[in-house]
Scaffold this motif. Structure first.
Motif, PDB file in Angstrom:
ATOM      1  N   GLN A  34      79.372  -3.504  22.271  1.00 31.40           N
ATOM      2  CA  GLN A  34      79.727  -1.879  22.935  1.00 31.40           C
ATOM      3  C   GLN A  34      78.441  -1.115  22.810  1.00 31.40           C
ATOM      4  O   GLN A  34      78.030  -0.694  24.269  1.00 31.40           O
ATOM      5  N   VAL A  35      77.228  -0.926  22.175  1.00 32.66           N
ATOM      6  CA  VAL A  35      76.633  -0.099  22.272  1.00 32.66           C
ATOM      7  C   VAL A  35      75.061  -0.838  22.746  1.00 32.66           C
ATOM      8  O   VAL A  35      74.520  -1.672  22.666  1.00 32.66           O
ATOM      9  N   THR A  45      71.201  -1.329  22.715  1.00 27.43           N
ATOM     10  CA  THR A  45      69.952  -0.970  21.889  1.00 27.43           C
ATOM     11  C   THR A  45      68.954  -1.979  22.660  1.00 27.43           C
ATOM     12  O   THR A  45      68.223  -1.987  23.930  1.00 27.43           O
TER      13      THR A  45
END
Length: 453
Positions: A67-68, A70
């Protein structure tokens, strides 16, 4: 004591600064393995779309969706390991196929062989680098001879290297093959999985940065002829001005302005690309030094090949960039010289205009003096007439005197009085003008002091 830091104010970027050096760790790669690397130029919208495409891959393979987003994301899907990295102007994908190998041709099975059908074709972005790295285990089995390796590179001329002081053997052609990919073949002779991972990372970076470096070369070739034309025009114009030939100053300034605009347009189009080329070239030189290569008899090493083929292209880009800067400075100097020339011409015109105005002022002053003399005579005439009426009235009242003698005596007195009154008025206006001039000079001095302070 371990809780002391919690009571101190910490920098908001402290955690990021600690993690930055560990954001792209070296991979651990076993032998044998198959690696495919892609580098794609993207804009911000395509970068975000790539992350959604990566999430789609997790959904297809039945893994938890990240979901994030990076800077560096890595995930293993069974025998397939994927690393996605974000760079300043491109993103990169590294696919590592860890499945057992069954074909003797090292490039038949690839790092992308385990990807779901159709997923790679939908990858957003513009491909710059795409190549396969075949890793073979030569710690127990002997590596093949160069003539046995050449067919795997479609009979192209090979570049051979023994990096890490001979602990590995690397073959490549630095060319595209029939499948549209480049190829590198690595034989692991005495390296651990961690050492091999670092070697492969350096090779991947060298090949990727090599291509990113060369993106500036077409820009340099396109820009160079236009710079040559402008350089010739500027040299000719400078020669004309040096010989003190008569020219149309406004036309020359217009031409210089247009030339400066073209140069700034070229700089705006190429500055980032040329700067990036220098940065990528520095990275390549650093990675080549880390390889610690030994020669393979009869073949150029990677360092030798890139030094002979890549660095001249980098120097060309640097030369065009420096030529742009030099041409910009020269145009500025000639423009300053032309402005000075125009200002001197304007000052000369102003001096001539002031001189003409001064001559007109002297003529007007002489005419004014003449008119003033006539004015004194006219005023005196009318005043003597008034005095004559006054004398007649006095004589009519019974006062005995000679009217003619009295009138004659009043003429010089009236003339003197009129002349004195006129001079007094002149002195009054002259004093006012001097006061205004003095106030103006005081104001100028005050402004100059303010500027100096």
């Amino acid at each position: 004591m371990k809780d002391v830091i919690q009571h101190l104010e910490t920098h908001p970027l402290r955690d990021m600064l600690y993690g930055e050096l560990h954001s792209r760790p070296f991979q651990v790669i076993p032998s044998p393995a198959r690696v495919t690397h892609l580098a794609l130029q993207v804009d911000e919208a395509q970068r975000a779309e790539q992350f959604r495409h990566l999430q789609k891959l997790h959904e297809i393979l039945g893994y938890e969706v990240p979901q994030v987003e990076t800077q560096c994301y890595e995930q293993t899907f069974g025998n397939l390991r994927i690393r996605w990295e974000k760079h300043l102007e491109f993103t990169s994908y590294t696919f590592i196929n860890l499945a057992p190998l069954s074909h003797p041709d090292p490039f038949t099975e690839q790092g992308i062989s385990e990807l779901p059908f159709g997923w790679l074709e939908g990858l957003p972005g513009t491909v710059v680098a795409a190549f396969h790295v075949a890793i073979e285990d030569a710690r127990e089995n002997p590596e093949p001879e160069p003539n046995e390796v050449k067919p795997w590179f479609e009979q192209m001329r090979l570049v051979g290297s023994s990096p890490q002081s001979g602990d590995a053997r690397v073959w490549t052609a630095f060319q595209l093959h029939s499948d549209g990919f480049g190829r590198l073949l690595v034989y692991n002779k005495r390296m651990s999985d961690s050492q091999l991972g670092r070697l492969v990372q350096r090779l991947v970076e060298i090949e990727t940065y090599r291509l990113m470096t060369l993106l500036a070369l077409p820009e340099a070739r396109r820009t160079s002829p236009a710079l040559g034309d402008m350089d010739a025009k500027l040299a000719n114009l400078t020669g004309v001005l040096a010989d003190n030939h008569q020219v149309d100053d406004s036309a020359v300034l217009s031409e210089l302005t247009q030339m400066a605009a073209q140069i700034e347009a070229f700089r705006a189009q190429t500055t980032f690309r040329f700067t990036a080329t220098r940065a990528y070239a520095d990275l390549i030189i650093s990675r080549l030094a880390e390889l610690r290569e030994d020669e393979v008899s009869g073949h150029l090493t990677i360092n030798e090949f890139l030094s002979r083929r890549l660095l001249p292209a980098v120097r060309t880009c640097n030369a065009v960039s420096e030529r742009l800067d030099d041409l910009s400075r020269r145009v500025d100097r000639v423009s300053d010289m032309m402005r000075t020339r125009v200002e001197m011409a304007i000052q000369q015109q102003n001096r001539e205009l002031l001189s003409s105005m001064d001559r007109r002022s002297r003529i007007q002053l002489m005419m004014q003096h003449t008119v003033e003399g006539l004015s004194v005579a006219a005023i005196s005439y009318y005043l003597v007439g008034l005095v004559k009426y006054l004398l007649e009235a006095i004589y009519g009242a019974g006062v005995p005197f000679d009217k003619s003698i009295a009138t004659g005596m009043m003429v010089p007195i009236v003339l003197l009085a009129v002349w004195l009154a006129t001079r007094r008025i002149h002195h009054h206006f002259h004093a006012l003008a001097e006061d205004e001039l003095a106030e103006g000079n005081t104001g100028k001095k005050r402004n100059e002091r303010r500027k100096r302070n």
